[in-house]
Design an enzyme around this catalytic site. Structure first.
Site, mmCIF file in Angstrom:
data_model
loop_
_atom_site.group_PDB
_atom_site.id
_atom_site.type_symbol
_atom_site.label_atom_id
_atom_site.label_comp_id
_atom_site.label_asym_id
_atom_site.label_seq_id
_atom_site.Cartn_x
_atom_site.Cartn_y
_atom_site.Cartn_z
ATOM 1 N N VAL A 17 14.930 -9.454 37.723
ATOM 2 C CA VAL A 17 15.234 -10.665 38.477
ATOM 3 C C VAL A 17 14.363 -10.776 39.718
ATOM 4 O O VAL A 17 13.774 -11.828 39.995
ATOM 5 C CB VAL A 17 16.731 -10.700 38.875
ATOM 6 C CG1 VAL A 17 17.032 -11.919 39.743
ATOM 7 C CG2 VAL A 17 17.605 -10.708 37.631
ATOM 8 N N ARG A 48 12.386 1.073 44.977
ATOM 9 C CA ARG A 48 12.572 2.529 44.904
ATOM 10 C C ARG A 48 11.289 3.244 44.519
ATOM 11 O O ARG A 48 11.073 4.379 44.921
ATOM 12 C CB ARG A 48 13.677 2.847 43.882
ATOM 13 C CG ARG A 48 15.085 2.536 44.363
ATOM 14 C CD ARG A 48 16.114 2.980 43.356
ATOM 15 N NE ARG A 48 16.001 2.250 42.099
ATOM 16 C CZ ARG A 48 16.750 2.487 41.016
ATOM 17 N NH1 ARG A 48 17.658 3.441 41.054
ATOM 18 N NH2 ARG A 48 16.591 1.774 39.916
ATOM 19 N N ARG A 49 10.450 2.591 43.716
ATOM 20 C CA ARG A 49 9.207 3.221 43.248
ATOM 21 C C ARG A 49 8.004 2.417 43.751
ATOM 22 O O ARG A 49 7.541 1.489 43.070
ATOM 23 C CB ARG A 49 9.204 3.310 41.726
ATOM 24 C CG ARG A 49 10.299 4.210 41.166
ATOM 25 C CD ARG A 49 10.207 4.351 39.660
ATOM 26 N NE ARG A 49 10.482 3.089 38.989
ATOM 27 C CZ ARG A 49 11.694 2.660 38.672
ATOM 28 N NH1 ARG A 49 12.752 3.387 38.988
ATOM 29 N NH2 ARG A 49 11.864 1.515 38.056
ATOM 30 N N LYS A 107 27.454 -9.294 41.570
ATOM 31 C CA LYS A 107 28.829 -9.614 41.181
ATOM 32 C C LYS A 107 29.799 -8.482 41.452
ATOM 33 O O LYS A 107 30.939 -8.718 41.885
ATOM 34 C CB LYS A 107 28.877 -10.002 39.711
ATOM 35 C CG LYS A 107 28.270 -8.968 38.783
ATOM 36 C CD LYS A 107 28.174 -9.483 37.362
ATOM 37 C CE LYS A 107 27.372 -8.519 36.489
ATOM 38 N NZ LYS A 107 25.934 -8.556 36.822
ATOM 39 N N GLU A 131 25.265 -17.850 43.922
ATOM 40 C CA GLU A 131 25.332 -18.575 42.651
ATOM 41 C C GLU A 131 24.925 -17.697 41.473
ATOM 42 O O GLU A 131 25.500 -17.792 40.374
ATOM 43 C CB GLU A 131 24.426 -19.811 42.702
ATOM 44 C CG GLU A 131 24.476 -20.686 41.463
ATOM 45 C CD GLU A 131 25.810 -21.386 41.306
ATOM 46 O OE1 GLU A 131 26.514 -21.104 40.310
ATOM 47 O OE2 GLU A 131 26.163 -22.209 42.175
ATOM 48 N N GLY A 136 24.422 -16.613 35.437
ATOM 49 C CA GLY A 136 22.979 -16.813 35.485
ATOM 50 C C GLY A 136 22.554 -18.161 36.035
ATOM 51 O O GLY A 136 22.879 -18.528 37.165
ATOM 52 N N ILE A 138 23.450 -21.113 35.201
ATOM 53 C CA ILE A 138 24.406 -22.217 35.127
ATOM 54 C C ILE A 138 24.947 -22.543 36.515
ATOM 55 O O ILE A 138 25.514 -21.676 37.183
ATOM 56 C CB ILE A 138 25.592 -21.855 34.205
ATOM 57 C CG1 ILE A 138 25.092 -21.453 32.818
ATOM 58 C CG2 ILE A 138 26.567 -23.013 34.110
ATOM 59 C CD1 ILE A 138 26.168 -20.897 31.916
ATOM 60 N N LYS A 207 33.152 -11.100 37.390
ATOM 61 C CA LYS A 207 32.891 -12.536 37.475
ATOM 62 C C LYS A 207 34.197 -13.326 37.529
ATOM 63 O O LYS A 207 34.306 -14.325 38.248
ATOM 64 C CB LYS A 207 32.038 -12.976 36.282
ATOM 65 C CG LYS A 207 30.648 -12.348 36.278
ATOM 66 C CD LYS A 207 29.916 -12.573 34.975
ATOM 67 C CE LYS A 207 28.545 -11.917 34.984
ATOM 68 N NZ LYS A 207 27.848 -12.045 33.692
#
Length: 430
Positions: A17, A48-49, A107, A131, A136, A138, A207
């Site tokens: 994401v 992290r990497r 979430k 949101e 996702g 929506i 959720k």
């Protein structure tokens, strides 16, 4: 007139994401600036990497010190897409303390500590938008928080996990067993190597907690949500569902009690009629059905996961938060004024489909019917099939409480003529 000084954005996490968020910020920079009224600048990316090559992200922006990034003081918005409880919780509260608003897709954290995060945002007079935490791409949270703010929402019923919907859809359409359908979902990338969070309902329960809190203006935590996974759903359950003109979905259900004095939130597999709009949701798609006093029935449908769809929701929040930043305002915060009690699963009233293994001899049906009557559970339909001394008895009830049904099943297990309870499934969506 557009402001020339950019709004600075810190990105926490650059996985599936996060990398899409960074890509869209870069490729759509001019459009975003026009919509916001000022340019947005990616000021730092915490990972992290750091040695991993990230296309389109200058190496000088990459850091492993997320705390230092959110403490800089010149950051306008922090976008958190690392997930989990810690260090996400500490980073978000630190961002508020140092003057940044926050956009999150987390979430699990919001379901567990949403009230505390909202309080921190309010204390700092900053925005907390999320949101992307549910369904996702929506648009769902903003319609519930804003578009339906003048209405009374009574029920939210939805498919909010694409992995489980893909598996159940495959079982329904091909006759595959659970494991076979899970293997297909894994091979296609819909299921994680460890699918527990999805198939055991943890993801959907988080959720559900968020949706219930917003819909009913009441604080609902993850621990308040009844959760039941879908690993025990079988091909025979789908055969029974088809005999009833139904299919099976893993549903998140948030609803007010009939007297309006309490709410419930739950996640479990359920049979729903093929005539219900949710029955036609296929593959890894999500859909949420909202029922309210004035608006009636609304349905929100679309891709519920994936890098680009989730990033779309993140960027929508980013635009809204940046606009608020420019105007010196904040958007809607937590609305928990109703403070309704959250009832347990025993108070839930619905229909049930119960499959029993029984002895194939006279009087069995009468014994079973008597047990149902003694516990105040009315029977809608009964179907019995038998051979060689063994039989299956399928009972579909009228609406009954979970507590009453539980007592009924306990009593049925004590009958000598009942060999076992093959399955119990709720019937929803009518």
């Amino acid at each position: 007139m557009m402001r020339t000084r950019p709004l600075k954005v810190a990105l926490l996490g650059c996985g599936v994401v996060g990398s899409e968020v960074a890509r869209i910020m870069t490729t759509h920079a001019d459009d975003l600036a026009a919509r916001i009224g000022a340019p947005v600048e990616l000021a730092g990316v915490a990972v992290r990497r750091p040695s991993k090559v990230r296309e389109g992200i200058p190496q000088e922006l990459v850091t492993t010190d997320a705390t230092a990034l959110v403490k800089r003081g010149d950051i306008d918005v922090v976008v958190e897409v690392i997930g989990g409880i810690e260090p996400a919780r500490s980073l978000i509260t630190t961002a508020f303390e140092h003057g940044a608003s926050v956009v999150s897709a987390n979430k699990a954290l919001l379901a567990q500590d949403g009230a505390a995060l909202h309080a921190a945002a309010q204390k700092a007079d900053k925005d907390l938008y999320y949101e992307a935490a549910v369904a996702g791409a929506i648009p769902l949270i903003r319609p519930l928080r804003e578009s339906l703010a003048g209405d009374k929402v009574n029920r939210v019923l939805g498919i909010v996990n694409g992995t489980t919907n893909f598996i159940l859809d495959a079982m329904d359409s091909t006759g595959a067993g659970y494991q076979e359908a899970l293997d297909e979902a894994t091979a296609l990338g819909y299921a994680e190597a460890d699918p527990t969070a999805d198939v055991e309902g943890f993801d959907a329960a988080a959720k559900a907690a968020i949706l219930a809190g917003i819909a009913f203006h009441t604080r609902v935590r993850l621990d308040d949500v009844y959760r039941e996974g879908m690993t025990e759903v079988t091909a025979s359950d789908f055969a029974s569902a088809k005999n009833m003109g139904c299919t099976i979905k893993l549903l998140a259900i948030c609803e007010r009690a009939e007297d309006g004095q309490s709410v419930t939130a739950r996640v479990h597999p359920a049979m729903i009629p093929l005539t219900h709009p949710l029955a036609s949701v296929r593959g890894a798609y999500n859909a949420v059905f909202v029922e309210s006093d004035a608006s009636g029935q609304l349905m929100f449908y679309g891709p519920g996961a994936g890098g680009a769809p989730t990033a779309s929701a993140v960027l929508g929040d980013l635009v809204a938060v940046c606009r608020n930043r420019l105007s010196g305002t904040t958007g809607p915060g937590e609305s928990a004024y109703a403070a309704l009690p959250v009832s347990g699963m025993g108070e839930v009233v619905t229909r049930y489909h119960i499959s029993l293994d029984v002895a194939d001899k006279p009087g069995v049906l009468a014994q079973v019917a008597t047990v149902f009557a003694e516990h105040g559970v009315s029977i809608d339909t009964v179907r019995q099939q038998g051979k060689d001394g063994e039989a299956s008895l399928v009972v579909v009830t009228h609406r009954a409480s979970d507590a009453a049904l539980g007592g009924t099943v306990e009593a049925l297990r004590k009958l000598d003529t009942v060999r076992g309870v093959a399955s119990i499934m709720r019937v929803e969506g009518e």
